[in-house]
Scaffold this motif. Structure first.
Motif, PDB file in Angstrom:
ATOM      1  N   VAL A 170       0.825  -1.217   0.000  1.00  0.00           N
ATOM      2  CA  VAL A 170       0.000   0.000   0.000  1.00  0.00           C
ATOM      3  C   VAL A 170       0.856   1.263   0.000  1.00  0.00           C
ATOM      4  N   GLN A 171       0.529   2.169  -0.933  1.00  0.00           N
ATOM      5  CA  GLN A 171       1.264   3.432  -1.014  1.00  0.00           C
ATOM      6  C   GLN A 171       0.546   4.552  -0.273  1.00  0.00           C
ATOM      7  N   GLN A 172      -0.770   4.601  -0.399  1.00  0.00           N
ATOM      8  CA  GLN A 172      -1.538   5.743   0.087  1.00  0.00           C
ATOM      9  C   GLN A 172      -2.940   5.257   0.455  1.00  0.00           C
ATOM     10  N   LYS A 173      -3.524   5.867   1.485  1.00  0.00           N
ATOM     11  CA  LYS A 173      -4.912   5.505   1.816  1.00  0.00           C
ATOM     12  C   LYS A 173      -5.607   6.682   2.478  1.00  0.00           C
ATOM     13  N   ASP A 174      -6.920   6.656   2.418  1.00  0.00           N
ATOM     14  CA  ASP A 174      -7.685   7.699   3.107  1.00  0.00           C
ATOM     15  C   ASP A 174      -7.323   7.678   4.583  1.00  0.00           C
ATOM     16  N   ASN A 175      -7.267   8.835   5.179  1.00  0.00           N
ATOM     17  CA  ASN A 175      -6.705   8.898   6.532  1.00  0.00           C
ATOM     18  C   ASN A 175      -7.699   8.639   7.654  1.00  0.00           C
ATOM     19  N   ASP A 176      -8.945   8.406   7.360  1.00  0.00           N
ATOM     20  CA  ASP A 176      -9.890   8.140   8.452  1.00  0.00           C
ATOM     21  C   ASP A 176     -10.546   6.773   8.278  1.00  0.00           C
ATOM     22  N   LEU A 177      -9.767   5.815   7.817  1.00  0.00           N
ATOM     23  CA  LEU A 177     -10.299   4.465   7.627  1.00  0.00           C
ATOM     24  C   LEU A 177     -10.536   3.792   8.975  1.00  0.00           C
ATOM     25  N   THR A 178     -11.660   3.101   9.092  1.00  0.00           N
ATOM     26  CA  THR A 178     -11.881   2.306  10.303  1.00  0.00           C
ATOM     27  C   THR A 178     -11.854   0.839   9.918  1.00  0.00           C
ATOM     28  N   GLU A 179     -11.312   0.031  10.818  1.00  0.00           N
ATOM     29  CA  GLU A 179     -11.154  -1.393  10.524  1.00  0.00           C
ATOM     30  C   GLU A 179     -12.518  -2.035  10.236  1.00  0.00           C
ATOM     31  N   GLY A 180     -12.560  -2.830   9.177  1.00  0.00           N
ATOM     32  CA  GLY A 180     -13.792  -3.541   8.834  1.00  0.00           C
ATOM     33  C   GLY A 180     -14.594  -2.870   7.739  1.00  0.00           C
ATOM     34  N   GLU A 181     -14.269  -1.609   7.412  1.00  0.00           N
ATOM     35  CA  GLU A 181     -15.089  -0.963   6.371  1.00  0.00           C
ATOM     36  C   GLU A 181     -14.654  -1.415   4.975  1.00  0.00           C
ATOM     37  N   VAL A 182     -15.571  -1.228   4.023  1.00  0.00           N
ATOM     38  CA  VAL A 182     -15.308  -1.614   2.639  1.00  0.00           C
ATOM     39  C   VAL A 182     -14.504  -0.503   1.962  1.00  0.00           C
ATOM     40  N   VAL A 183     -13.446  -0.894   1.237  1.00  0.00           N
ATOM     41  CA  VAL A 183     -12.610   0.087   0.524  1.00  0.00           C
ATOM     42  C   VAL A 183     -12.486  -0.297  -0.946  1.00  0.00           C
ATOM     43  N   SER A 184     -12.253   0.714  -1.782  1.00  0.00           N
ATOM     44  CA  SER A 184     -11.924   0.479  -3.189  1.00  0.00           C
ATOM     45  C   SER A 184     -10.412   0.541  -3.322  1.00  0.00           C
TER      46      SER A 184
ATOM     47  N   GLY B 224     -12.808  -4.483  -1.135  1.00  0.00           N
ATOM     48  CA  GLY B 224     -12.679  -5.470  -0.061  1.00  0.00           C
ATOM     49  C   GLY B 224     -12.771  -4.856   1.316  1.00  0.00           C
ATOM     50  N   HIS B 225     -12.594  -5.698   2.339  1.00  0.00           N
ATOM     51  CA  HIS B 225     -12.628  -5.249   3.729  1.00  0.00           C
ATOM     52  C   HIS B 225     -11.241  -4.779   4.166  1.00  0.00           C
ATOM     53  N   TYR B 226     -11.195  -3.570   4.708  1.00  0.00           N
ATOM     54  CA  TYR B 226      -9.946  -3.037   5.240  1.00  0.00           C
ATOM     55  C   TYR B 226      -9.722  -3.602   6.635  1.00  0.00           C
ATOM     56  N   GLN B 227      -8.471  -3.974   6.912  1.00  0.00           N
ATOM     57  CA  GLN B 227      -8.173  -4.413   8.272  1.00  0.00           C
ATOM     58  C   GLN B 227      -6.777  -3.980   8.689  1.00  0.00           C
ATOM     59  N   ILE B 228      -6.543  -3.994  10.003  1.00  0.00           N
ATOM     60  CA  ILE B 228      -5.247  -3.608  10.552  1.00  0.00           C
ATOM     61  C   ILE B 228      -4.432  -4.880  10.707  1.00  0.00           C
ATOM     62  N   GLY B 229      -3.204  -4.856  10.212  1.00  0.00           N
ATOM     63  CA  GLY B 229      -2.357  -6.048  10.308  1.00  0.00           C
ATOM     64  C   GLY B 229      -1.607  -6.275   9.014  1.00  0.00           C
ATOM     65  N   SER B 230      -0.932  -7.419   8.906  1.00  0.00           N
ATOM     66  CA  SER B 230      -0.106  -7.647   7.716  1.00  0.00           C
ATOM     67  C   SER B 230      -0.957  -7.788   6.459  1.00  0.00           C
ATOM     68  N   ILE B 231      -2.147  -8.406   6.594  1.00  0.00           N
ATOM     69  CA  ILE B 231      -3.084  -8.420   5.454  1.00  0.00           C
ATOM     70  C   ILE B 231      -3.953  -7.170   5.625  1.00  0.00           C
ATOM     71  N   GLU B 232      -3.812  -6.207   4.710  1.00  0.00           N
ATOM     72  CA  GLU B 232      -4.518  -4.932   4.891  1.00  0.00           C
ATOM     73  C   GLU B 232      -5.908  -4.939   4.253  1.00  0.00           C
ATOM     74  N   VAL B 233      -6.063  -5.698   3.173  1.00  0.00           N
ATOM     75  CA  VAL B 233      -7.389  -5.798   2.539  1.00  0.00           C
ATOM     76  C   VAL B 233      -7.655  -7.257   2.190  1.00  0.00           C
ATOM     77  N   ARG B 234      -8.841  -7.720   2.549  1.00  0.00           N
ATOM     78  CA  ARG B 234      -9.314  -9.028   2.090  1.00  0.00           C
ATOM     79  C   ARG B 234     -10.312  -8.740   0.972  1.00  0.00           C
TER      80      ARG B 234
END
Length: 407
Positions: free
Chosen positions: A40-54, A66-76
């Motif tokens: 990941v290079q850049q992301k919106d700065n108010d992401l909350t874990e579990g929300e859907v991202v493009s 996919g689903h954004y998450q905190i950890g080594s896997i950032e998007v499922r």
């Protein structure tokens, strides 16, 4: 919230955006459903874990949602198409999963237990759904799936129709503990008069989704239990780590001479006895013992058993535990090879995702060499068709087993 200006004109959905580093989309072009944080290079700065991202490539091309998450896997990844993750999406995916199970003839009068959703294998990473007769048990392994649970519940009711009377949510122990979600195991639907008995290949059992391990029963061993039944005739069977006794009651239907079930948990032994009794009332061939596996194996005489099942819980849940786990498999199998009667058969398994087929086989090979006995492989086993492996996600292959003939 800010959006990257260059993407605004491309962006049709209301989801926040993650942008990848150059050339980091290669695995996504091969449909691998995970995006690691290092990509990941850049992301919106108010992401909350579990929300859907493009997700967009470095050259501003849409590549996944996919689903954004905190950890080594950032998007499922949920989809490689630009689509809304709405009730129709969940219905479509669950329907596709159900159709697969129907098309392989899994649902029948004598089989009403199966896995309906197997995470990445069904295009829904982080989600497990097992069906036991009239009850669905949902397990979330990601915050995104947890946040979507009510939508999943509604889609499940729509897809399964009146056959479904209860939906139990069991994710207390499977969600990332750092997320502090305070998730509780509970009925999301039904839960009034729950029919406890389910059937598998014509055999009955009590799935204990409320207090039992995983979702209440290990449906992933269905095919391997059926294979064991074919080998059980006139044999003395030892079922180690028996949990709810699945292999034991199949061995009895296969006309085993005697069946002994062993588990360190006295609760598991009670459940095994209950499951054997419902299929074979007052059958004196079966006995169960609440004892440590290594201790029990160490105390038996050579030749007491000529069919031994070794189906331990995952010895390695993460990569750091691999070395110790392989030693554990080696030690366990070595004792079984030492004790089994000549002409005996060993069913041996590993359900650790981080242990490869090759590593497991090497551990069993080392155990065989230590025993000095002649050992041949009769079958190489895997998980059944209702635990499909996404061809683009080979990590989904977790269950591996060997059937061995020991001279």
């Amino acid at each position: 919230m800010y959006h990257f200006n260059s993407l605004l004109k491309h962006h049709n959905m209301n989801y926040k955006i993650i942008k990848l580093k150059p050339k980091k989309e290669e695995s996504l072009r091969r449909f691998h459903p995970w995006i690691f944080s290092g990509a990941v290079q850049q992301k919106d700065n108010d992401l909350t874990e579990g929300e859907v991202v493009s997700v967009y490539t470095a050259s501003n091309e849409f590549i996944a949602v996919g689903h954004y998450q905190i950890g080594s896997i950032e998007v499922r990844v949920l989809s490689f198409e630009e689509e809304e993750i709405n009730p129709d999406f969940w219905k479509k995916r669950l329907n596709s999963a159900l159709e697969l199970r129907k098309s392989i003839g899994l649902l029948s009068a004598d089989n009403n237990s199966y896995r309906l959703v197997h995470g990445e294998g069904d295009g829904l990473p982080g989600l497990i759904i097992d069906i036991y007769a009239e009850t669905a048990v949902i397990q979330s392994h990601s915050v995104g799936m947890h946040e979507s649970r009510m939508m999943i519940c509604d889609a499940l009711k729509a897809v399964m129709g009146t056959t479904l009377k209860n939906i139990y949510y069991k994710s207390e122990t499977t969600l990332p503990y750092k997320a502090n979600l305070g998730a509780e195991n509970e009925y999301l639907f039904g839960g009034k008069d729950v029919a406890e008995i389910a059937s598998e290949n014509g055999l009955k059992f009590y799935p204990d989704w409320v207090k039992g391990q995983k979702t209440g029963f290990f449906v992933d061993q269905r095919d391997n239990r059926a294979l064991l039944e074919r080998y059980a005739k006139d044999r003395s069977v030892l079922n180690m780590f028996c949990y709810t006794g699945g292999f034991s009651f199949y061995a009895m239907r296969g006309n085993a001479k005697v069946v002994h079930s062993v588990d360190s948990s006295s609760k598991a032994v009670m459940l095994t006895n209950k499951n054997v009794e419902i299929n074979f009332p007052d059958d004196k061939r079966h006995e169960a013992f609440a004892e440590d596996a290594f201790k029990y194996l160490g105390n038996i005489n050579k030749g007491d058993y000529d069919l031994i099942i070794l189906d331990p819980p995952a010895f390695a849940k993460h990569r750091g535990a691999i070395k110790n786990a392989l030693q554990g498999y080696k030690r366990l199998n070595a004792v079984a090879f030492d004790k089994i009667a000549p002409g005996g058969i060993v069913f041996t398994f590993s359900c650790s995702q981080v242990i490869t087929k090759e590593a497991f086989r090497l551990a069993v090979f080392s155990a065989a060499a230590m025993s000095g006995r002649k050992v041949r492989i009769l079958h190489q086993l895997s998980q059944p068709a209702d635990h499909p492996i996404n061809i683009y996600h080979p990590e989904g292959e977790y269950l591996k087993g060997l059937v061995l003939y020991v001279e």
